[in-house]
Design an enzyme around this catalytic site. Structure first.
Site, PDB file in Angstrom:
ATOM      1  N   THR A 119       0.823  -1.213   0.000  1.00  0.00           N
ATOM      2  CA  THR A 119       0.000   0.000   0.000  1.00  0.00           C
ATOM      3  C   THR A 119       0.858   1.265   0.000  1.00  0.00           C
ATOM      4  O   THR A 119       1.889   1.321   0.660  1.00  0.00           O
ATOM      5  CB  THR A 119      -0.898  -0.011   1.248  1.00  0.00           C
TER       6      THR A 119
ATOM      7  N   GLY B 195       3.255  -2.679   8.997  1.00  0.00           N
ATOM      8  CA  GLY B 195       3.575  -2.831  10.409  1.00  0.00           C
ATOM      9  C   GLY B 195       5.049  -3.126  10.593  1.00  0.00           C
ATOM     10  O   GLY B 195       5.636  -3.882   9.827  1.00  0.00           O
TER      11      GLY B 195
ATOM     12  N   GLU C 246      -6.622  -5.442   3.532  1.00  0.00           N
ATOM     13  CA  GLU C 246      -6.745  -6.634   2.673  1.00  0.00           C
ATOM     14  C   GLU C 246      -7.967  -6.569   1.767  1.00  0.00           C
ATOM     15  O   GLU C 246      -8.688  -7.543   1.594  1.00  0.00           O
ATOM     16  CB  GLU C 246      -6.790  -7.906   3.528  1.00  0.00           C
TER      17      GLU C 246
END
Lengths: 666, 666
Positions: free
Chosen positions: A151, A190, A433
């Site tokens: 992303t 993350g 997702e």
């Protein structure tokens, strides 16, 4: 378990008419599986340094991160040390799948999470054999810590729009990674900010002047000795969020950063030394991971919702409020039918989602093994099912987890209840997702295609075969579970047909097909939802039938009541659709209300047993309201007293600001 | 306003076909009102020290509190200094009512909020003249800071269950305040923990051995010089919460704490020196404040939702994603009809709620002036309307604010978007000032009573008069706004009748009336909602008609489109109810879908203008995604860089934990 248990909870546990341990075994997949899971949990969670003395919410943002790295390291070692050499990989995976150890340690997951969930799996799935040998070993030994960057600031679900480029330079046999714009910066991974030193980066490949689509690259981000970002790499954290506070989500930009050719993951597509691009023999091969992640999400929704409803049901058994009858004392709020209405559907949904996840996992395994044999026939069906199931279960789990929270009144607003944090985790899944509305429209596209095939007399895949039926509002309605499932299929069929007619209407009025699709998209999402509801209802029923046959009668009855409740609840929620597309009558609806009210009454005595059966330890629930012993008010006060503000009777701001202000001297 | 505005937003502003300033004036209540509000906002918000350099979310819990006290003092002084002596009280109140200055300074309100919202108003409403003279003056001058303590650890909405006692001792002419149990501790009051030194405490009065109900007492909590809690008073903060982080909510317990007789607020009930209790001449007199707070809540929902939808609509005009047509480039996501479906109803709801709040305020004023003349006839109707309106608007605003957030994808999950904080504020209102389900059942009780009166041929109050009508599913359906409103009344009537029949059925089966009521309560809440929907729809339409007549044609048209959208949206949402209780046909429903899709298309070009019209300054929106200039991605990055973690390339946790761990030395 504490010796002193709230007396209302004691009573509730006496009332439960099935064996709670049997339910736990059923959910774990057998007596042995329960043992393995419990042993792992107990061993790991008794490790020193894993549980905070001062709750995380009182620390500064920076302290929270530092504490989470510390705990991440302790947790990893504790997990390693708890490994039982006698267990198979499958045993271990089962235990982890049902357990939520991570959420006992981090209220909202770890900065290492993506290392295990995305980095290593991507290496396994997309690296060639040589790459795998070297990198998977290093990653598994935690010599390096990685994450997965797809992303960007400007692009999420629409992967083709990604802007980061990887341009091959045959002179040096290197790829040049570059972020041409601000919006090309990777955003969200993350652990990316300050934790990982490696990363799989998805980028637009250019070689020999041609665009070759999105490909994966293994990129070193930081020096292994100093942890300093490498030249040409811009790294940082993206800032505070609703949840995932300790996950250390980061951004990443490249300034003509060069990596060697062998850092492209080349199991599928390849770039040869001279820059020749070799396409993946099968572009669908990388597709599996995405579906697998959705299976995991559906199961995670079941687990998180189970935590929320365990907390809310136990609290509702302890909390007494108001009056039902004059002078009869204050009832447990679980005796209010409106409270049962809010909570019991959440219990049933946990079972529905968890069984649906199992069904989807089997379908995934079948399709994957077919794919390896070159057979891709079942892929579209799997895709359509996974898309809508991810969307509908994350939406439902969000709404229900939040309903669990508000059903606990003001105390559900306290972070010490853990309900806000659970909601924060669940609602994130609505977006990540694959954004839900986008996914619903993908399933809708499959449905419209299937409907067209059906009109042309072609055969349809099993989960869509009902689209070949005729809408028949004259067919006699039947309030049974099967009748309702059939009704939901009629609704889906009716909604698909209506949406198709709507698209045609707009095309006839002169709109481009794409605009007509867009104009109809609210109805298309509704059609997709109807299909998904029918799918979950029928899967829940058949999976429950298939898995409960060997259970004792009382437990089987309790679980069947949940199946029935789930079905009737959704029939009543979607009664407008049933009225439009089936022959259901006002009298049938009244009867359904009656059945629903009676079911709530039947489930009521088993409610605490049903949530006890999820078997979450107090550490995993992490909640003042939900602990096994029901010491709700004592815990609320104990937790409040941990606030650093309560360490001093007078805060310094009184002397600095308040006193001069009140005395008119400021 | 920045010189450089995002080009898509510039285009949007050109497309808008009405005068945005005219809309702002309409919302403020005139050109002059807009001027007054803007002047106040500009003056106050330009005060030094009000806006944080480091965003609050990076501070520790304790630092957040200390910073909020500092800012609270600065804000109070800035407000005082901005007071224009030429303005009437009404002018000032109007400006504050529409303005959201507090939320520009505190992301989630101030530790002084209850001083102004509850402490002073309670003194004004419940203190006798002598008490008022002394205490209101001290409170208004900020010589003392107060709060209002009613809710206890064990009791919220059910006020009669409060456990704190105030026992009169005629020997010393004192009240003895006591918390007999842990659950008797006051819990939640804003500012109670470390900020306030006075408090109005609601307690069970006992005198001459008799219980005399809940009465208000003014209690000094802390020494005015040292701020130390007084002997017999246990004070502290309740801990971290989902929102209201800087509000300093506290707990309060008493250990036989004595206060003088003149500290009972004696405007209504009184205790004489000898302990004689004198009842309030009219127990309904204190009731007004509660209703007034609900008017304020309905209006606050409109304001907060307006902030959320302003952010989401501007972001949706800037964000481009995916493809509608091949090779046509990525469209603004506002062009997706599913996105319009999520957002435009939120714009319409802001208008609906704000106009309904105005209508409810008028009804409140009428009833209050009637009450003063001893006429209580209209009180039950006001109560029934206020209960369901508070519940339905807080539920709707929560759901829609959250939908605004998720419609912004991952970026809506960032705290810098301010959308999570807005949701935190809005969802709290679902619980406070009367838990929603409890309130819905109170309205249901009025409806059932009205329905029984109607059956007995008695006249009903205006908002319930439709209950005298007959359910007639043969009556020709009409898709107009008035037709739909009529349909919703039919639904409410039908649902009340069905619920009453359901209660009777259970009574006939042998249940006590209270149990039969409880068994039917899910349906009763639904009946209450149907009534409330009809009430909002009709109020919105008539208030819009009454307030827009002098507007220019383009603005009037734009506002009428919102009324129509709102009506059709709810008809489609509740189509099952309409199918059950009216003669609406499948064809009518198809037509409604068509109307709805066309309305979204008509509103689309005006969408940015409609949210610009709410006229929130960038400081009040406090959002990276929603600023007037649309520099979304730049702001996201600028805010990220403010995170203290980004001040160093390598965090110390690398040296302490990560490096030894990766090198196998830990």
């Amino acid at each position: 378990m504490s010796a002193k248990v709230n007396k209302d909870l004691l009573e509730e546990r006496k009332k439960c008419d099935f064996n709670v341990e049997e339910l736990t075994n059923y959910l774990d997949g057998g007596v042995r599986a329960t043992e393995i899971r419990r042993k792992l949990e107990t061993k790991v969670l008794s490790t020193k340094g894993l549980i905070d003395d001062v709750p995380e919410e009182y620390l500064s943002h920076k302290e929270k991160y530092e504490n989470s790295v510390r705990k991440g390291v302790v947790l990893y070692k504790a997990m390693k040390e708890s490994e039982d050499p006698n267990l198979t990989e499958q045993d271990k995976a089962n235990a982890i799948y049902r357990s939520m150890i991570n959420f006992a340690v981090f209220k909202d997951n770890s900065p290492f999470a993506l290392h295990f969930v995305m980095f290593i799996p991507t290496l396994l799935g997309q690296a060639d054999e040589e790459q795998k040998k070297y990198w998977v070993k290093r990653a598994s030994n935690m010599e390096i810590i990685g994450t997965y960057a797809q992303t960007e600031l400007g692009h999420g679900t629409f992967i083709r729009g990604l802007e980061t480029t990887a341009t091959y330079d045959p002179k040096t046999e290197e790829f040049v990674l570059h972020s041409p714009t601000l919006t090309a910066y990777k955003w969200w991974p993350g652990g990316l900010a300050h934790t990982s030193n490696y990363c799989v980066v998805m980028a637009q490949l250019y070689t020999q002047g041609k665009s070759c689509g999105i490909q994966p690259f293994l990129v070193q981000l930081r020096d292994e000795e100093t942890h300093m970002p490498l030249p040409g790499i811009k790294l940082g954290e993206i800032g505070a969020k609703l949840g995932f506070t300790t996950v250390n989500n980061g951004f990443l930009g490249f300034e003509h950063h060069r990596i060697k050719r062998d850092r492209m993951l080349m199991k599928n597509a390849q770039v040869l030394k001279d820059g020749t691009f070799k396409k993946s023999p099968n572009s669908k091969l990388t597709y599996g991971t995405m579906v697998y992640v959705r299976v995991v999400i559906v199961n995670a929704m079941a687990n998180q919702l189970a935590r929320a409803v365990t907390i809310a049901v136990r609290y509702s058994a302890v909390r007494r409020q108001s009056e039902l009858k004059p002078n009869a004392g204050e009832p447990q709020i679980l005796d209010y039918v409106t409270q049962q209405h809010k909570l019991f559907i959440a219990i049933a949904s946990c079972h529905a989602f968890s069984l649906t996840a199992k069904w989807l996992a089997r379908m995934y395994q079948k399709v994957t093994s077919d794919l390896e044999k070159g057979n891709m026939d079942a892929l579209p069906e799997l895709h359509a099912a996974a898309c809508c199931l991810k969307a509908v279960t994350t939406w439902d789990a969000s709404a229900m987890a939040e309903r669990c929270r508000t059903s606990c009144g003001g105390h559900g607003y306290m972070l010490s209840s853990n309900l806000p944090q659970i909601y924060g985790l669940v609602t994130a899944a609505v977006t990540y997702e694959g954004e839900n509305t986008v996914l619903m429209l993908q399933t809708a596209r499959s449905l419209v295609k299937a409907w067209e095939h059906a009109s042309a007399g072609k055969a349809l895949s099993p989960t869509m075969s009902y689209l070949t039926e005729k809408i028949d509002t004259k067919q006699k309605w039947d309030n049974s579970i099967d009748g309702i499932i059939k009704g939901f299929r009629q609704v889906a069929l009716g909604k698909v047909a209506t949406a198709v007619a709507n698209i045609k209407k707009y095309v006839k009025r002169g709109l481009a097909p794409e605009d007509a699709w867009n104009m109809s998209s609210v109805q298309l999402v509704a059609a997709s939802e109807a299909h998904c509801r029918a799918l979950i209802l029928s899967t829940y029923k058949s999976e429950a039938e298939g898995t409960t046959s060997s259970l004792s009668e009382p437990l089987k009855r309790a679980l069947n009541q949940l199946v029935e409740l789930y079905t009737v609840y959704w029939a009543l929620e979607k009664v407008g659709d049933l009225l439009l597309y089936t022959s259901i009558s006002e009298g049938d609806v009244r009867q359904l209300h009656n059945t629903y009210e009676e079911l709530l009454g039947k489930i009521r005595p088993n409610a605490v047993g049903l949530v006890d059966g999820f078997d979450f330890s107090d550490q995993i629930l992490n909640s003042t309201l939900g602990a096994y012993d029901g010491r709700v008010y004592e815990r609320l006060m104990e937790e409040a007293l941990k606030s650093p503000l309560n360490a001093e009777p007078v805060n310094q701001s009184f002397h600095k600001y308040l006193k001069p202000f009140m005395q008119g001297k400021l």
